[in-house]
Design a protein around this motif. Structure first.
Motif, PDB file in Angstrom:
ATOM      1  N   ALA A 143     -33.974  20.637  -5.275  1.00 55.12           N
ATOM      2  CA  ALA A 143     -33.023  20.318  -4.205  1.00 55.12           C
ATOM      3  C   ALA A 143     -31.982  21.422  -4.099  1.00 55.12           C
ATOM      4  O   ALA A 143     -31.842  22.253  -4.995  1.00 55.12           O
ATOM      5  CB  ALA A 143     -32.343  18.990  -4.503  1.00 55.12           C
ATOM      6  N   CYS A 144     -31.265  21.429  -2.989  1.00 54.19           N
ATOM      7  CA  CYS A 144     -30.125  22.326  -2.843  1.00 54.19           C
ATOM      8  C   CYS A 144     -29.055  21.845  -3.835  1.00 54.19           C
ATOM      9  O   CYS A 144     -28.709  20.671  -3.836  1.00 54.19           O
ATOM     10  CB  CYS A 144     -29.607  22.241  -1.406  1.00 54.19           C
ATOM     11  N   SER A 145     -28.553  22.743  -4.677  1.00 55.25           N
ATOM     12  CA  SER A 145     -27.635  22.292  -5.731  1.00 55.25           C
ATOM     13  C   SER A 145     -26.286  21.862  -5.160  1.00 55.25           C
ATOM     14  O   SER A 145     -25.494  21.223  -5.826  1.00 55.25           O
ATOM     15  CB  SER A 145     -27.430  23.386  -6.777  1.00 55.25           C
ATOM     16  N   GLN A 146     -26.030  22.191  -3.900  1.00 52.36           N
ATOM     17  CA  GLN A 146     -24.730  21.853  -3.336  1.00 52.36           C
ATOM     18  C   GLN A 146     -24.765  20.541  -2.550  1.00 52.36           C
ATOM     19  O   GLN A 146     -24.034  19.624  -2.835  1.00 52.36           O
ATOM     20  CB  GLN A 146     -24.236  23.005  -2.454  1.00 52.36           C
ATOM     21  N   CYS A 147     -25.662  20.447  -1.563  1.00 57.66           N
ATOM     22  CA  CYS A 147     -25.671  19.214  -0.752  1.00 57.66           C
ATOM     23  C   CYS A 147     -26.673  18.189  -1.282  1.00 57.66           C
ATOM     24  O   CYS A 147     -26.725  17.058  -0.801  1.00 57.66           O
ATOM     25  CB  CYS A 147     -25.963  19.539   0.709  1.00 57.66           C
ATOM     26  N   ARG A 148     -27.495  18.616  -2.285  1.00 53.45           N
ATOM     27  CA  ARG A 148     -28.393  17.677  -2.980  1.00 53.45           C
ATOM     28  C   ARG A 148     -29.591  17.229  -2.172  1.00 53.45           C
ATOM     29  O   ARG A 148     -30.317  16.321  -2.583  1.00 53.45           O
ATOM     30  CB  ARG A 148     -27.639  16.430  -3.462  1.00 53.45           C
TER      31      ARG A 148
ATOM     32  N   THR B 200     -32.854  29.401   3.573  1.00 50.92           N
ATOM     33  CA  THR B 200     -31.619  28.617   3.623  1.00 50.92           C
ATOM     34  C   THR B 200     -31.936  27.129   3.525  1.00 50.92           C
ATOM     35  O   THR B 200     -33.049  26.708   3.822  1.00 50.92           O
ATOM     36  CB  THR B 200     -30.847  28.866   4.945  1.00 50.92           C
ATOM     37  N   CYS B 201     -30.951  26.363   3.115  1.00 49.91           N
ATOM     38  CA  CYS B 201     -31.102  24.909   3.013  1.00 49.91           C
ATOM     39  C   CYS B 201     -31.153  24.331   4.427  1.00 49.91           C
ATOM     40  O   CYS B 201     -30.289  24.630   5.254  1.00 49.91           O
ATOM     41  CB  CYS B 201     -29.933  24.314   2.227  1.00 49.91           C
ATOM     42  N   GLY B 202     -32.183  23.507   4.697  1.00 55.27           N
ATOM     43  CA  GLY B 202     -32.351  22.947   6.027  1.00 55.27           C
ATOM     44  C   GLY B 202     -31.231  21.977   6.394  1.00 55.27           C
ATOM     45  O   GLY B 202     -31.007  21.677   7.558  1.00 55.27           O
ATOM     46  N   HIS B 203     -30.523  21.507   5.392  1.00 54.01           N
ATOM     47  CA  HIS B 203     -29.477  20.507   5.641  1.00 54.01           C
ATOM     48  C   HIS B 203     -28.091  21.138   5.792  1.00 54.01           C
ATOM     49  O   HIS B 203     -27.415  20.932   6.791  1.00 54.01           O
ATOM     50  CB  HIS B 203     -29.477  19.475   4.522  1.00 54.01           C
ATOM     51  N   CYS B 204     -27.668  21.913   4.798  1.00 58.99           N
ATOM     52  CA  CYS B 204     -26.308  22.458   4.849  1.00 58.99           C
ATOM     53  C   CYS B 204     -26.269  23.927   5.269  1.00 58.99           C
ATOM     54  O   CYS B 204     -25.199  24.479   5.515  1.00 58.99           O
ATOM     55  CB  CYS B 204     -25.588  22.283   3.506  1.00 58.99           C
ATOM     56  N   GLY B 205     -27.443  24.554   5.334  1.00 57.39           N
ATOM     57  CA  GLY B 205     -27.506  25.931   5.841  1.00 57.39           C
ATOM     58  C   GLY B 205     -27.175  27.018   4.831  1.00 57.39           C
ATOM     59  O   GLY B 205     -27.198  28.200   5.165  1.00 57.39           O
TER      60      GLY B 205
HETATM   61 ZN   LIG Z   1     -27.855  22.255   1.121  1.00 56.82          ZN
END
Ligand SMILES: [Zn+2]
Length: 278
Positions: free
Chosen positions: A70-75, A94-99
């Motif tokens: 997972a993205c370690s920031q937005c999870r 890039t993270c598809g959720h938080c970019g």
């Molecule tokens: Zn993210």
């Protein structure tokens, strides 16, 4: 692409270092650091730099490691295809959720679950971040490497970090970029992006001082070793500023350096920071 990602990671580290130096000492000469940042910026494609800056303004962390898929920031979970691409470092991902830009880091340092802050009652002041168990009145260490090692070992033995060796390696890598030593014999070696738990620090005293690699060769006598989970990144700067303010007073430094038991150190530290770290 590898180069771009590595430049981004380094740029973020230097931006943090600059913010830390500013929080610790607004008068510090930062020309060298600022120049290094400009140089890195110039090497990045315009679109990448633009995205980096927008992310940074919005939420301070723009480049983050993957953690357990997972993205370690937005999870948010990252699709396997993207994970593979991040690992291969073939194309900037890039993270598809938080970019945020994603990178892969082998063995992200972790805080041990059993000793997380979660099980403690909510507390105010310094007790949220440390305790008498994390104080060393007389460091054995004679060098920066040994001091970081001794403090990391204590955090590990108290169950606050796993793999102290890895934590030391990352702290020294950060230290090599620009020393975390500031005025008045203080140093703040640290590791970011620690997984789980809350911001935690151990403190070591060394009457004789330890060389933390400052350009002017001044020695550090009060050493805070700090592990910082990603969500506490911005708060860390406030803590740093509070500690620096506390120990800008000669008497405060003297009071702490005179302590010869962990309990006395903790009591003194808590008392001294009552106003600066509410
Ligand atoms: Zn993210």
């Amino acid at each position: 692409m590898k180069n771009i990602l590595h430049h981004l990671i380094q740029l973020q580290e230097l931006d943090f270092a600059l913010a830390e130096q500013k929080a610790a000492d607004p008068q510090a000469p930062l020309k060298q650091l600022a120049e290094a940042i400009t140089q890195l910026r110039d090497q990045l494609p315009e679109a990448v730099l633009g995205r980096y800056q927008r992310l940074q303004q919005k939420n301070s962390l723009a480049v983050v490691p993957l953690a357990n898929g997972a993205c370690s920031q937005c999870r948010m979970a990252v699709p396997p295809g993207i994970i593979n691409a991040v690992r291969a470092e073939e194309e900037l991902q890039t993270c598809g959720h938080c970019g945020r830009f994603l990178y892969y880091q082998e063995g992200l340092p972790r805080q041990a679950k059993k000793a997380g802050h979660d099980h403690r009652p909510p507390q105010a002041g310094l007790a949220r971040f440390s305790s008498a168990k994390l104080m060393i009145p007389k460091l054995q260490a004679k060098t920066r490497e040994e001091a970081v090692g001794e403090l990391a070992q204590l955090l590990a033995s108290q169950g606050f970090v796993e793999e102290p060796g890895r934590v030391v390696e990352l702290a020294l890598r950060r230290e090599a970029m620009v020393s975390t030593a500031v005025e008045n014999g203080l140093a703040f070696p640290h590791v970011r992006n620690v997984e789980g738990g809350g911001l935690t620090f151990a403190v070591g005293l060394k009457e004789k001082g330890i060389d933390f690699g400052t350009p002017d060769g001044r020695l550090s006598k009060i050493i805070f070793f700090i592990v910082i989970p990603a969500p506490a990144s911005a708060f860390y700067l406030r803590l740093l500023a509070g500690l620096v303010r506390t120990f800008s007073e000669t008497d405060a430094r003297k009071d702490l350096l005179e302590c010869d038991t962990p309990e006395a150190m903790w009591k003194t530290l808590s008392k001294l920071t009552r106003q600066t770290i509410p």
